[in-house]
Motif scaffolding. Structure first.
Motif, PDB file in Angstrom:
ATOM      1  N   ALA A  25       5.670 -15.771 -10.703  1.00  0.00           N
ATOM      2  CA  ALA A  25       6.551 -14.825 -10.003  1.00  0.00           C
ATOM      3  C   ALA A  25       6.320 -14.921  -8.501  1.00  0.00           C
ATOM      4  CB  ALA A  25       6.293 -13.404 -10.480  1.00  0.00           C
ATOM      5  N   THR A  26       7.357 -14.639  -7.741  1.00  0.00           N
ATOM      6  CA  THR A  26       7.262 -14.656  -6.281  1.00  0.00           C
ATOM      7  C   THR A  26       7.243 -13.256  -5.693  1.00  0.00           C
ATOM      8  OG1 THR A  26       9.660 -14.849  -6.121  1.00  0.00           O
ATOM      9  CG2 THR A  26       8.395 -16.896  -6.071  1.00  0.00           C
ATOM     10  N   ALA A  27       7.607 -12.242  -6.481  1.00  0.00           N
ATOM     11  CA  ALA A  27       7.640 -10.868  -5.976  1.00  0.00           C
ATOM     12  C   ALA A  27       7.461  -9.892  -7.136  1.00  0.00           C
ATOM     13  CB  ALA A  27       8.961 -10.591  -5.264  1.00  0.00           C
ATOM     14  N   VAL A  28       6.927  -8.737  -6.804  1.00  0.00           N
ATOM     15  CA  VAL A  28       6.771  -7.635  -7.767  1.00  0.00           C
ATOM     16  C   VAL A  28       7.237  -6.377  -7.063  1.00  0.00           C
ATOM     17  CG1 VAL A  28       5.147  -6.251  -9.117  1.00  0.00           C
ATOM     18  CG2 VAL A  28       4.787  -8.720  -8.896  1.00  0.00           C
ATOM     19  N   ARG A  29       7.969  -5.532  -7.779  1.00  0.00           N
ATOM     20  CA  ARG A  29       8.392  -4.264  -7.182  1.00  0.00           C
ATOM     21  C   ARG A  29       8.130  -3.128  -8.161  1.00  0.00           C
ATOM     22  NH1 ARG A  29      14.811  -5.182  -7.857  1.00  0.00           N
ATOM     23  NH2 ARG A  29      14.917  -4.486 -10.000  1.00  0.00           N
ATOM     24  N   TYR A  30       7.821  -1.973  -7.559  1.00  0.00           N
ATOM     25  CA  TYR A  30       7.664  -0.754  -8.342  1.00  0.00           C
ATOM     26  C   TYR A  30       8.432   0.340  -7.618  1.00  0.00           C
ATOM     27  CZ  TYR A  30       5.637   3.277 -10.647  1.00  0.00           C
ATOM     28  OH  TYR A  30       5.471   4.442 -11.341  1.00  0.00           O
ATOM     29  N   HIS A  31       9.558   0.705  -8.178  1.00  0.00           N
ATOM     30  CA  HIS A  31      10.422   1.751  -7.628  1.00  0.00           C
ATOM     31  C   HIS A  31      10.610   2.790  -8.730  1.00  0.00           C
ATOM     32  CE1 HIS A  31      12.331  -1.561  -4.879  1.00  0.00           C
ATOM     33  NE2 HIS A  31      11.074  -1.314  -4.582  1.00  0.00           N
ATOM     34  N   ARG A  79      -3.754   3.957  10.646  1.00  0.00           N
ATOM     35  CA  ARG A  79      -4.093   4.623  11.895  1.00  0.00           C
ATOM     36  C   ARG A  79      -2.837   4.929  12.703  1.00  0.00           C
ATOM     37  NH1 ARG A  79      -7.500   1.083  15.388  1.00  0.00           N
ATOM     38  NH2 ARG A  79      -8.831   1.133  13.578  1.00  0.00           N
ATOM     39  N   TRP A  80      -1.884   3.995  12.752  1.00  0.00           N
ATOM     40  CA  TRP A  80      -0.674   4.184  13.564  1.00  0.00           C
ATOM     41  C   TRP A  80       0.346   5.100  12.913  1.00  0.00           C
ATOM     42  CZ3 TRP A  80      -0.244  -1.727  14.484  1.00  0.00           C
ATOM     43  CH2 TRP A  80      -1.108  -2.101  15.502  1.00  0.00           C
ATOM     44  N   LEU A  81       0.538   4.922  11.606  1.00  0.00           N
ATOM     45  CA  LEU A  81       1.642   5.615  10.941  1.00  0.00           C
ATOM     46  C   LEU A  81       1.204   6.764  10.046  1.00  0.00           C
ATOM     47  CD1 LEU A  81       3.669   2.437  10.097  1.00  0.00           C
ATOM     48  CD2 LEU A  81       4.145   4.074  11.904  1.00  0.00           C
ATOM     49  N   GLY A  82      -0.057   6.868   9.760  1.00  0.00           N
ATOM     50  CA  GLY A  82      -0.532   7.959   8.921  1.00  0.00           C
ATOM     51  C   GLY A  82      -0.552   7.603   7.443  1.00  0.00           C
ATOM     52  N   TRP A  83      -1.430   8.233   6.735  1.00  0.00           N
ATOM     53  CA  TRP A  83      -1.559   8.029   5.293  1.00  0.00           C
ATOM     54  C   TRP A  83      -1.204   9.326   4.595  1.00  0.00           C
ATOM     55  CZ3 TRP A  83      -1.925   4.470   1.779  1.00  0.00           C
ATOM     56  CH2 TRP A  83      -2.383   4.809   0.524  1.00  0.00           C
ATOM     57  N   PRO A  84      -0.489   9.391   3.518  1.00  0.00           N
ATOM     58  CA  PRO A  84      -0.112   8.306   2.634  1.00  0.00           C
ATOM     59  C   PRO A  84       1.328   7.829   2.796  1.00  0.00           C
ATOM     60  CG  PRO A  84       0.133  10.339   1.458  1.00  0.00           C
ATOM     61  CD  PRO A  84      -0.297  10.687   2.878  1.00  0.00           C
ATOM     62  N   ALA A  85       1.965   8.121   3.908  1.00  0.00           N
ATOM     63  CA  ALA A  85       3.388   7.801   4.046  1.00  0.00           C
ATOM     64  C   ALA A  85       3.684   6.315   3.966  1.00  0.00           C
ATOM     65  CB  ALA A  85       3.909   8.353   5.370  1.00  0.00           C
ATOM     66  N   TRP A  86       2.764   5.472   4.444  1.00  0.00           N
ATOM     67  CA  TRP A  86       3.083   4.058   4.505  1.00  0.00           C
ATOM     68  C   TRP A  86       1.818   3.246   4.581  1.00  0.00           C
ATOM     69  CZ3 TRP A  86       2.812   0.009   8.117  1.00  0.00           C
ATOM     70  CH2 TRP A  86       3.725  -1.016   7.945  1.00  0.00           C
ATOM     71  N   ALA A  87       1.772   2.109   3.929  1.00  0.00           N
ATOM     72  CA  ALA A  87       0.622   1.206   4.017  1.00  0.00           C
ATOM     73  C   ALA A  87       1.123  -0.218   3.803  1.00  0.00           C
ATOM     74  CB  ALA A  87      -0.425   1.553   2.964  1.00  0.00           C
ATOM     75  N   GLY A 104       1.697  -6.804   0.520  1.00  0.00           N
ATOM     76  CA  GLY A 104       2.275  -5.619  -0.095  1.00  0.00           C
ATOM     77  C   GLY A 104       2.635  -4.565   0.922  1.00  0.00           C
ATOM     78  N   VAL A 105       3.578  -3.732   0.549  1.00  0.00           N
ATOM     79  CA  VAL A 105       3.963  -2.598   1.381  1.00  0.00           C
ATOM     80  C   VAL A 105       4.262  -1.411   0.469  1.00  0.00           C
ATOM     81  CG1 VAL A 105       6.418  -3.236   1.488  1.00  0.00           C
ATOM     82  CG2 VAL A 105       5.443  -1.812   3.268  1.00  0.00           C
ATOM     83  N   VAL A 106       3.736  -0.264   0.854  1.00  0.00           N
ATOM     84  CA  VAL A 106       4.068   1.002   0.192  1.00  0.00           C
ATOM     85  C   VAL A 106       4.941   1.747   1.180  1.00  0.00           C
ATOM     86  CG1 VAL A 106       3.173   3.171  -0.724  1.00  0.00           C
ATOM     87  CG2 VAL A 106       1.875   1.052  -1.037  1.00  0.00           C
ATOM     88  N   TRP A 107       6.137   2.108   0.764  1.00  0.00           N
ATOM     89  CA  TRP A 107       7.095   2.711   1.690  1.00  0.00           C
ATOM     90  C   TRP A 107       7.632   4.021   1.148  1.00  0.00           C
ATOM     91  CZ3 TRP A 107      11.729   3.381  -0.639  1.00  0.00           C
ATOM     92  CH2 TRP A 107      12.030   2.564  -1.725  1.00  0.00           C
ATOM     93  N   THR A 108       8.102   4.835   2.071  1.00  0.00           N
ATOM     94  CA  THR A 108       8.747   6.104   1.752  1.00  0.00           C
ATOM     95  C   THR A 108       9.963   6.237   2.642  1.00  0.00           C
ATOM     96  OG1 THR A 108       6.624   7.092   1.207  1.00  0.00           O
ATOM     97  CG2 THR A 108       8.427   8.608   1.657  1.00  0.00           C
ATOM     98  N   ALA A 109      11.108   6.533   2.049  1.00  0.00           N
ATOM     99  CA  ALA A 109      12.343   6.719   2.816  1.00  0.00           C
ATOM    100  C   ALA A 109      13.259   7.668   2.061  1.00  0.00           C
ATOM    101  CB  ALA A 109      13.054   5.382   3.031  1.00  0.00           C
ATOM    102  N   ALA A 110      13.761   8.669   2.759  1.00  0.00           N
ATOM    103  CA  ALA A 110      14.714   9.628   2.194  1.00  0.00           C
ATOM    104  C   ALA A 110      14.223  10.231   0.879  1.00  0.00           C
ATOM    105  CB  ALA A 110      16.076   8.967   2.012  1.00  0.00           C
ATOM    106  N   GLY A 111      12.945  10.522   0.802  1.00  0.00           N
ATOM    107  CA  GLY A 111      12.395  11.144  -0.397  1.00  0.00           C
ATOM    108  C   GLY A 111      12.074  10.175  -1.522  1.00  0.00           C
TER     109      GLY A 111
END
Length: 137
Positions: A25-31, A79-87, A104-111
């Motif tokens: 696999a080249t990508a994995v997503r969890y939504h 440090r820049w964006l705060g935890w746990p909103a984004w990593a 990897g990226v953990v993201w939050t947008a519009a709830g």
């Protein structure tokens, strides 16, 4: 979330990434908000996996964030964006004597919250593209 869920969620992430490596696999997503919340990408197709129980959605996302936060890029983003909103960051997964790297990226947008992994090892290296003006008279 019970105290026993945290190690379980990290173990599940390792198993998911190892299975993705095994299947090339080249990508994995969890939504968690989608109909097919956990899937990985192989040869232009997304394959569904059995997601963790709904009560573990938040724990599963936070476990991915904790894996990424341990990296240098993850520490800076926290440090820049705060935890746990984004990593974001890169993890190395050993599999049959070979190290495979995943960004990897953990993201939050519009709830909504999600986790996206992209494989970046030499098996899926991006080829160098020459410029359009190269070799032109």
């Amino acid at each position: 979330m019970s105290p026993g869920d945290w190690p379980f969620a990290r173990l599940i992430w390792r198993m998911v990434l190892e299975m993705a490596i095994h299947d090339h696999a080249t990508a994995v997503r969890y939504h968690p908000w989608r109909d097919a919340p956990l899937a990985y990408h192989v040869d232009d197709r997304w394959y569904e996996m059995v997601p963790p129980p709904p009560r573990l959605n938040r724990t599963f996302v936070r476990a991915a964030g904790a894996m990424l936060a341990r990296t240098r890029a993850g520490a800076l983003s926290r440090r820049w964006l705060g935890w746990p909103a984004w990593a974001s960051g890169c993890v190395r997964v050993p599999y049959h004597g070979r190290i495979t790297e995943w960004v990897g990226v953990v993201w939050t947008a519009a709830g909504l919250t999600g986790v996206d992994w992209q494989r970046i090892d030499d098996m899926f290296a991006i080829e160098t593209v020459t410029g359009a003006g190269e070799g032109a008279a």
